[in-house]
Design an enzyme around this catalytic site. Structure first.
Site, mmCIF file in Angstrom:
data_model
loop_
_atom_site.group_PDB
_atom_site.id
_atom_site.type_symbol
_atom_site.label_atom_id
_atom_site.label_comp_id
_atom_site.label_asym_id
_atom_site.label_seq_id
_atom_site.Cartn_x
_atom_site.Cartn_y
_atom_site.Cartn_z
ATOM 1 N N SER A 118 0.832 -1.203 0.000
ATOM 2 C CA SER A 118 0.000 0.000 0.000
ATOM 3 C C SER A 118 0.860 1.243 0.000
ATOM 4 O O SER A 118 0.352 2.339 -0.232
ATOM 5 C CB SER A 118 -0.848 0.069 1.272
ATOM 6 N N HIS A 139 -1.734 -2.723 -6.747
ATOM 7 C CA HIS A 139 -2.375 -2.521 -5.442
ATOM 8 C C HIS A 139 -3.883 -2.720 -5.526
ATOM 9 O O HIS A 139 -4.586 -1.926 -6.164
ATOM 10 C CB HIS A 139 -2.024 -1.108 -4.932
ATOM 11 N N GLU A 151 -4.517 -0.088 -8.422
ATOM 12 C CA GLU A 151 -3.534 0.947 -8.745
ATOM 13 C C GLU A 151 -2.294 0.245 -9.295
ATOM 14 O O GLU A 151 -1.794 -0.696 -8.674
ATOM 15 C CB GLU A 151 -3.129 1.718 -7.481
ATOM 16 N N ASN A 190 -4.390 5.844 -1.028
ATOM 17 C CA ASN A 190 -4.055 5.962 0.397
ATOM 18 C C ASN A 190 -3.530 7.336 0.773
ATOM 19 O O ASN A 190 -3.645 7.750 1.930
ATOM 20 C CB ASN A 190 -3.061 4.876 0.807
HETATM 21 N N1 CAA Z 1 -17.181 -12.263 -5.148
HETATM 22 C C1 CAA Z 1 -18.070 -11.436 -5.727
HETATM 23 N N2 CAA Z 1 -18.976 -10.733 -5.042
HETATM 24 C C2 CAA Z 1 -18.997 -10.861 -3.715
HETATM 25 C C3 CAA Z 1 -18.097 -11.718 -3.030
HETATM 26 C C4 CAA Z 1 -17.169 -12.440 -3.814
HETATM 27 N N3 CAA Z 1 -16.282 -13.283 -3.260
HETATM 28 N N4 CAA Z 1 -18.351 -11.636 -1.701
HETATM 29 C C5 CAA Z 1 -19.355 -10.755 -1.567
HETATM 30 N N5 CAA Z 1 -19.755 -10.306 -2.776
HETATM 31 C C6 CAA Z 1 -20.820 -9.324 -3.068
HETATM 32 C C7 CAA Z 1 -22.048 -9.558 -2.196
HETATM 33 O O1 CAA Z 1 -22.882 -10.518 -2.788
HETATM 34 C C8 CAA Z 1 -22.691 -8.187 -2.169
HETATM 35 O O2 CAA Z 1 -23.411 -7.944 -3.368
HETATM 36 P P1 CAA Z 1 -24.789 -7.072 -3.352
HETATM 37 O O3 CAA Z 1 -24.429 -5.748 -2.681
HETATM 38 O O4 CAA Z 1 -25.130 -6.919 -4.793
HETATM 39 O O5 CAA Z 1 -25.728 -7.901 -2.556
HETATM 40 C C9 CAA Z 1 -21.493 -7.231 -2.229
HETATM 41 O O6 CAA Z 1 -20.384 -8.018 -2.730
HETATM 42 C C10 CAA Z 1 -21.151 -6.686 -0.859
HETATM 43 O O7 CAA Z 1 -20.971 -7.782 0.009
HETATM 44 P P2 CAA Z 1 -21.399 -7.855 1.546
HETATM 45 O O8 CAA Z 1 -22.710 -8.511 1.729
HETATM 46 O O9 CAA Z 1 -20.227 -8.423 2.263
HETATM 47 O O10 CAA Z 1 -21.577 -6.432 1.932
HETATM 48 P P3 CAA Z 1 -21.936 -5.101 2.473
HETATM 49 O O11 CAA Z 1 -23.068 -4.601 1.685
HETATM 50 O O12 CAA Z 1 -22.026 -5.193 3.969
HETATM 51 O O13 CAA Z 1 -20.629 -4.257 2.070
HETATM 52 C C11 CAA Z 1 -18.331 -3.746 1.882
HETATM 53 C C12 CAA Z 1 -19.382 -4.512 2.656
HETATM 54 C C13 CAA Z 1 -18.181 -4.321 0.481
HETATM 55 C C14 CAA Z 1 -17.039 -3.957 2.658
HETATM 56 C C15 CAA Z 1 -18.766 -2.236 1.793
HETATM 57 O O14 CAA Z 1 -19.095 -1.767 3.061
HETATM 58 C C16 CAA Z 1 -17.654 -1.375 1.240
HETATM 59 O O15 CAA Z 1 -17.432 -1.330 0.037
HETATM 60 N N6 CAA Z 1 -16.953 -0.671 2.144
HETATM 61 C C17 CAA Z 1 -15.816 0.177 1.770
HETATM 62 C C18 CAA Z 1 -14.587 -0.681 1.647
HETATM 63 C C19 CAA Z 1 -13.397 0.142 1.263
HETATM 64 O O16 CAA Z 1 -13.393 1.364 1.218
HETATM 65 N N7 CAA Z 1 -12.315 -0.594 1.008
HETATM 66 C C20 CAA Z 1 -11.051 0.030 0.666
HETATM 67 C C21 CAA Z 1 -10.146 -0.166 1.829
HETATM 68 S S1 CAA Z 1 -8.611 0.586 1.495
HETATM 69 C C22 CAA Z 1 -7.691 -0.646 0.896
HETATM 70 O O17 CAA Z 1 -8.052 -1.771 0.770
HETATM 71 C C23 CAA Z 1 -6.352 -0.257 0.490
HETATM 72 C C24 CAA Z 1 -5.295 -0.178 1.446
HETATM 73 O O18 CAA Z 1 -4.180 -0.229 1.002
HETATM 74 C C25 CAA Z 1 -5.441 0.107 2.873
#
Ligand code: CAA
Length: 284
Positions: A118, A139, A151, A190
């Site tokens: 990251s 990333h 990224e 980030n």
């Molecule tokens: N393959 C495909 N689809 C999948 C899956 C998989 N393995 N697992 C889950 N899904 C689908 C689910 O079916 C669901 O679809 P629908 O919304 O159409 O029903 C969708 O993905 C979301 O799944 P959840 O039921 O788990 O979700 P939720 O609605 O509670 O959302 C979340 C959870 C996806 C985490 C959402 O809250 C979100 O996007 N949050 C923000 C996450 C974010 O900002 N991440 C970036 C972090 S920073 C980073 O990663 C970088 C770093 O370097 C620090």
């Protein structure tokens, strides 16, 4: 890319391995010990089961992915890979060791050696190998199977051919949306996200607002899918801390320094979702 390797099967590595296998590649996942490997295997299985149950992934595709995934404790099993994505802990010396090892075991001199870091400069990892032209930042975002962004970060020495093949792999095989970033700590996302998360932690630490109000404020007021403290729990407090430290080391700006509350919680093992407790509790 038919022969893909993934090093590390934590939150990010398991997601990367899952989507690579679902895209039809033969995937070898290497971990450091059996316990880590088994927990990675379980995480992938849970994700596939959930994706099938929610109708997002056809059963046949999940079955194909299971057949394509191989788990190993031996780096030698990465010898014939066309691309290897490193996704071990966000720790520079561990990642440098991994790149040294990959350089020694991956036979194809044109194989892409990618890192999911990251924040660690790509050039530092590239210089641990004798083939810096083949090393690139790739990333992904957590949860990897759900979030579409990658990224791509070329170092000063990454070849245009490596960058082009990496882009094609992410867009054509993995169906991701690619943005490019220069090799600077935090890259694009980030560099924007971490100061925001740190501000939320400082707001909590100073008693300005409760954790619930901070998160509800951003979810309901700005339509974010989750609030900054829940997002820090999802990313992992240790990872957030490591990225903040890299950003601070690079830019020396006070707002990038990890707040004491983040340091103390990390030291206490309160890592967020993966440990069951962070700013919120995940114990059932
Ligand atoms: N393959 C495909 N689809 C999948 C899956 C998989 N393995 N697992 C889950 N899904 C689908 C689910 O079916 C669901 O679809 P629908 O919304 O159409 O029903 C969708 O993905 C979301 O799944 P959840 O039921 O788990 O979700 P939720 O609605 O509670 O959302 C979340 C959870 C996806 C985490 C959402 O809250 C979100 O996007 N949050 C923000 C996450 C974010 O900002 N991440 C970036 C972090 S920073 C980073 O990663 C970088 C770093 O370097 C620090």
């Amino acid at each position: 890319m038919e022969r893909v390797g993934v090093v590390g099967c934590g939150l990010m590595g398991s997601g990367i391995a899952e989507i690579a296998a679902r895209a039809g590649a033969h995937v070898v996942v290497v971990e450091r010990d059996r316990a880590a490997l088994e927990s990675g295997r379980t995480r992938i299985e849970k994700s596939l089961t959930r994706a099938v149950a929610s109708g997002k992934v056809p059963e046949g595709e999940a079955e194909g992915a299971r057949d394509h995934l191989n788990f190993s404790l031996d780096y030698g099993d990465l010898g014939d890979r066309e691309i290897v994505v490193e996704a071990v802990a966000e720790n520079e010396s561990i990642k440098i060791d991994v790149f040294r090892t990959l350089d020694a075991v991956v036979a194809d001199p044109l194989a892409i050696l990618a890192t999911n870091t990251s924040s660690i400069p790509i050039i530092k990892l590239a210089m641990a190998t004798k083939r810096p032209e083949q090393v690139i930042g790739m990333h992904f975002f957590n949860p990897v199977p759900v979030l579409k962004l990658v990224e791509l970060i070329s170092s000063l020495l990454t070849s245009p051919d490596t960058a082009e093949r990496s882009r094609a792999y992410c867009t054509e095989h993995l169906s991701k949306r690619v943005i490019t970033s220069p090799d600077r700590a935090g890259f694009v996302v980030n560099a924007l996200l971490i100061p925001y998360l740190l501000s939320a932690i400082r707001m909590l630490e100073s008693g300005f607002a409760s954790a619930e109000d901070i998160d509800v404020g951003m979810m309901v007021g700005c339509a974010h899918p989750m609030g900054p403290l829940a997002l820090t729990d999802l990313i992992g407090l240790d990872t957030t801390m490591a990225v903040a430290e890299s950003l601070y080391e690079e830019f020396k700006e006070p707002h990038l320094a990890p707040p004491p509350l983040l340091s103390r919680m990390t030291q206490a093992g309160l890592m967020g979702r993966k440990s069951g407790q962070g700013f919120f509790s995940y114990r059932s």
